[in-house]
Write an enzyme that holds these catalytic residues in place. Structure first.
Site: not given
Ligand code: 0RA
Length: 666
Positions: A450, A528, A530, A532
């Site tokens: 990402e 990541d 998280d 997102d």
């Protein structure tokens, strides 16, 4: 080698137990039985597929299948599955109960024979569609052989009978332990931890299969209860779910399309063609995906086969005929292809075949030729009547087909342009790809990362001999919402295809995935930790699920797990993946002087330097990869369409219920 040794030890134990029982008058039949059970314990994978989680869950399915057979014969309405506190499982039904009378030739009860002889079930219970191949239908005796202990209880003729077994071998006679005014069978078994790598049952996996069975067998009520843990919020009760469907496949199709918008009613047929029971339900929705789930004797045939071919043929022919006769097509000068009839189609096909031939790589492709015509006739008969009686729906379908054909032609043009450009450019690899030096796909891996910044760190941190990096820009296209030509024109998606070396189209099938030139056998999604990041992971997984499912089925798709915390004391650095781990580390390092310890919470890959990223997430020696697998195709389909589809409410609910990262961003 190691598990072979373990198994040999178990063999010896069986022999010892036989001696200890002191039965010297063993007949040839008894020895046969023991040989059969030995074979199962020696090569369990031959009977249940594997000795991991998958094989473990198949034990439950095998028993439940027998209860379902009893339901299909018209004698059983309720099946209860209980996960017990001691790790055993109970499957209880209200069927006729396994017969307990003494079989003259064998000199044993039917129950004992069913429980101890391979494939004996069918001998006593003719007329049901037993499966002779694949993973199911191997017989209850296989479950018995792979269980540390098993207790069978039968309610029949006003009595309760019970027999106990260990490793498949009876350790008691059949005993009458009480009276009963019910009938039914109750089997409790504890999987043998000398055979299985894991003996921990997953509630959700079992529940998904039971839900599927409820849809496939309308009128049967299946209940699952987890007695291993008390629910904290549910009045101190246990987690439990009941699955029951009155409408069967009709409701199954609606359930699959819950978050998609239908453009027709559900079309349904249940019939017998040339002696083959066929049930089909379908509807069209406003998406562009083809979504067909096929079953043979309640088994999901992932690889399709003759029933699927028959369905496609019948559907295409009948819709084409209708479109031509109705004049809906003639104005448009457009060549319609078979695929165009299946855009936005969700369908479930369920057939019962007496002697199914299961072919293909995973033995989930139906081979019986006679089934093709049966399904073809059934779908054609159903559609003809439906289209005549429902001109509104008919028009919606034909319009959809025309749009699909136009889009397909546009997509072809787009592909041709891309191919020409590739020829001009020398069809090289994507500029963003940092490739590895090794060329052997079995030894190489690619990280889909990402963002360009994390991609840069990964490039510095990797071992370039076998690790390639492909950075992806932000959110990749949501393939649930876009039309196919848009998807294939998308820059990021084109990059994934080219980097992997995967093309679409083979000699036999212009739409098939061609994995011959696949360049890596590990494809690792790295995002990541998280919300997102998990969204991007889901987007990429959805893309593979819809467009490269074979890669998942072959076990090539993985998810990297970067740590969430860095715990530091002086020069010592330790990583933690959960809050719990982090606390333990703080305690361990902070002994004596808690103030000397600092905790850094990673929010993204970008916060790690190259060395840290290598150490925690990329180094095969120390990293944890999660392999992506498909446990249940229809459930996976539903979840992807829900997570990525138009409707917000069900997505919000699902994320709330399954929030892995909720605590991080809150
Ligand atoms: C053999 C014969 C009959 C029923 C069954 C087996 C049977 C097996 C299982 C396994 C789980 N539940 C089951 N229920 C029934 C026919 C019995 C008869 O003819 O009365």
């Amino acid at each position: 080698m190691e598990d072979l040794n373990t198994n040999t030890e178990i063999q010896n134990n069986i022999e010892e137990k036989i001696d200890l029982n002191g039965k010297s008058d063993y007949s040839a039949k008894d020895i046969q039985v023991l040989k059969g059970l030995e074979a199962v314990r020696k090569r369990p994978a031959m009977y249940i597929g594997d000795v991991g989680a998958r094989g473990l869950h198949h034990l439950v399915y095998e028993i439940v299948d027998n209860s379902i057979d009893e339901a299909l014969a018209g004698y059983c309405k309720n099946i209860d599955i209980t996960l017990n506190e001691d790790g055993s499982v109970t499957v209880e039904d209200d069927g006729r109960g396994i017969p307990v009378d003494i079989h003259e030739k064998e000199g044993k009860s039917a129950l004992e024979i069913v429980m101890t002889v391979l494939h004996a079930g069918g001998k006593f219970n003719k007329g049901t569609y037993k499966v002779s191949g694949g993973l199911h239908g191997v017989g209850v005796s296989v479950v018995n052989a792979l269980s540390e202990w098993l207790i069978a209880e039968v309610h029949r003729d006003g009595k309760i009978y019970r027999q106990k077994y260990q490793c498949g071998k009876p350790v008691t006679d059949i005993e009458v332990i009480g009276s009963s005014d019910k009938t039914g069978t109750k089997i409790t078994f504890k999987p043998d931890n000398q055979i299985f790598y894991t003996t921990d049952f997953d509630y959700d996996i079992l529940a998904a299969r039971l839900r599927e069975l409820a849809f496939l067998n309308k009128g049967v009520k299946l209940t699952i209860t987890d007695k291993r843990v008390k629910e904290e919020n549910g009045n101190g009760g246990y987690r439990t779910d009941t699955f029951y469907s009155e409408g069967g496949l009709k409701e199954f199709v609606r359930y699959l399309d819950e978050t998609r918008e239908p453009i027709t009613q559900v079309i349904h047929i249940e019939t017998v063609k040339n002696g083959i029971p066929v049930e089909i339900a379908l509807e069209y929705n406003n998406t562009f995906n083809e979504n067909i789930h096929t079953y043979v004797n309640n088994i999901n045939t992932h690889e399709g086969g003759t029933h699927l071919t028959g369905f496609r043929r019948g559907l295409t022919r009948t819709l084409k005929q209708y479109a031509e006769q109705s004049g809906l097509l003639t104005k448009k000068k457009i060549q319609i292809s078979g695929d165009d009839f299946r855009e936005g189609l969700t369908a479930v096909i369920s057939v019962k075949v007496e002697n199914p031939l299961f072919e293909g790589q995973t033995k989930t492709k139906l081979g019986n030729q006679e089934v093709s015509l049966a399904v073809d006739q059934a779908v054609s008969q159903m559609l003809k009547i439906f289209l005549e009686e429902n001109p509104q729906d008919a028009k919606a379908i034909i319009n959809k087909v025309i749009v699909a054909a136009q889009a397909r032609i546009a997509a072809k043009k787009a592909r041709e342009i891309v191919q020409k450009q590739n020829v001009l450019k020398g069809a090289g690899l994507p500029g963003k790809l940092a490739d590895c030096t090794l060329r052997d796909p079995e030894k190489t891996e690619i990280f889909l990362v990402e963002g360009d910044s994390a991609g840069g760190t990964a490039k510095q941190g990797r071992d370039r001999t076998f690790q390639a990096i492909l950075p992806l820009r932000g959110k990749i296209l949501n393939v649930e919402k876009a039309m196919q030509h848009k998807i294939l024109e998308n820059e990021e998606i084109k990059n994934i295809f080219t980097a992997l070396g995967v093309t679409i189209g083979t000699k036999d099938d212009p739409k098939a995935l061609n994995l011959e030139k696949l360049r890596y056998h590990k494809i690792i999604i790295m995002t990541d930790a998280d919300v997102d990041g998990s969204h991007i992971t889901t987007l990429i997984m959805t893309f593979f699920f819809r467009y490269m499912r074979e890669i998942i089925e072959k076990g090539y798709l993985y998810i990297a797990t970067p740590p969430l915390y860095l715990v530091k004391k002086g020069k010592e650095k330790r990583y933690a993946w959960t809050e719990d781990e982090m606390r333990k580390l703080v305690e361990e390092l902070g002994k004596g002087n808690p103030n000397s310890v600092t905790v850094q919470r990673y929010k993204g890959l970008g916060e790690m330097n190259a060395e840290q990223l290598w150490e925690t997430t990329m180094n095969p020696e120390t990293r944890i990869l999660r392999q992506v697998t498909i446990e249940n195709a229809s459930e996976a389909d539903r979840i992807f369409s829900m997570l990525m589809g138009e409707e917000v409410e069900p997505r919000r609910k699902f994320i709330e219920e399954h929030a892995i990262y909720a605590n991080i961003d809150a």
